[in-house]
Design an enzyme around this catalytic site. Sequence first.
Site, PDB file in Angstrom:
ATOM      1  N   ASP A 203       2.867  43.397 -41.442  1.00  0.00           N
ATOM      2  CA  ASP A 203       1.693  42.821 -40.769  1.00  0.00           C
ATOM      3  C   ASP A 203       1.844  41.913 -39.581  1.00  0.00           C
ATOM      4  OD1 ASP A 203      -1.671  42.384 -41.689  1.00  0.00           O
ATOM      5  OD2 ASP A 203      -0.778  40.637 -40.915  1.00  0.00           O
ATOM      6  N   ASN A 211      -6.011  37.197 -30.240  1.00  0.00           N
ATOM      7  CA  ASN A 211      -7.224  37.869 -30.030  1.00  0.00           C
ATOM      8  C   ASN A 211      -8.258  36.709 -29.649  1.00  0.00           C
ATOM      9  OD1 ASN A 211      -6.784  40.640 -30.160  1.00  0.00           O
ATOM     10  ND2 ASN A 211      -7.417  41.065 -32.189  1.00  0.00           N
ATOM     11  N   ASP A 220      -4.536  44.179 -27.688  1.00  0.00           N
ATOM     12  CA  ASP A 220      -4.420  45.611 -27.795  1.00  0.00           C
ATOM     13  C   ASP A 220      -2.815  45.826 -27.223  1.00  0.00           C
ATOM     14  OD1 ASP A 220      -6.789  46.111 -29.112  1.00  0.00           O
ATOM     15  OD2 ASP A 220      -7.961  46.863 -27.278  1.00  0.00           O
ATOM     16  N   GLU A 246      -3.776  45.180 -37.511  1.00  0.00           N
ATOM     17  CA  GLU A 246      -2.337  45.054 -37.121  1.00  0.00           C
ATOM     18  C   GLU A 246      -1.605  45.127 -38.259  1.00  0.00           C
ATOM     19  OE1 GLU A 246      -4.405  41.123 -38.752  1.00  0.00           O
ATOM     20  OE2 GLU A 246      -4.771  42.909 -37.837  1.00  0.00           O
TER      21      GLU A 246
END
Length: 336
Positions: A203, A211, A220, A246
């Site tokens: 992760d 973000n 992204d 993620e």
Amino acid sequence: MDASILLVGGDDFLATLLVRIRNLVSCTVEVAPSPNEAMPLIQAQQPDLVILQGNQTVSLELCRQIKEQTRLAWIYCLLLDLPTSKLAEAWQDDFWIMKCRAEALENGADAYLWLPQSDANGAALPKDTVMQQDRLLSAQIASGLRMVKNHRELMRTNDILSAIALSDPLTELNNRRALDWELPRQVQNSRSRSEQMSVLMLDVDYFKNINDTYGHPIGDRALQLISGRLRHNLRFRDTLFRYGGEEFVILLSGTDAQEALLVGRRLCRLIGDQPFAVNDDLNLEMTISAGVASLNDSDDSKGASLLQRADQNLLRAKAAGRNRVIGGQEGLKDKG
């Protein structure tokens, strides 16, 4: 025409038909003098169309063998009778012809043709009759090859759609659906071969902050860069998946718990030690947390419990401060 035809039958049948076929269609044409010799050729070369001598019981058996095998069943099988004389009244009997056609179709043939080479008295057929026979034979071959072409195009389309369905469009990695298919297969292989296997769940740490700070397009791009670094630093036998968001999963075949821990440690270091150039103006420093679990006898055949343990260890790694690996049911810790 880019197609292949295999002719199967006796010497007279092959001698008559080979010249005729080559004058009618532009294909690769090969011959096999008997069904026993034909089957290895069919399995190895997989011709588009097989034409078999119809008045042989072994031809019906070969049709059945072809159609019973999934990887060969698409091959177009044409049974063809070329009687050269009035062997019996039955040869000129419509009932007999219907019987032969029914037997052919019942045994897997895609089509059956009756093309006598002489009339009831053994005399040569009129030129117009021969021309119509050639027209019918050519049309039947063309029809079979169209069906095979359509099948091949459909299979290619299915392969493309399957690849799309099993691929993550952002990272181009295998997706979660692919994992659901591959994990049970690897569990079965591991047990049948008495080999170790492990799962590594990763992760990206604090990914939400990326973000929120830079926007989703930057997030992204960061995932693409991380995916690329992971993909290019795995061993040949390791399989990488984007699990969602993620999170990533790596199936480590032939790998025990301690070795899996070392793999996780190395990947944590590779991600955390060098920033990611997202664009000309932004370098992002990112780290990952990882959880490791290894297959044991109590795990289910689908690998769900194995994956769950890896996920639990990932949660422990994040709770313990991130940028680290935790493996084993006992919660063994190892900083990245």
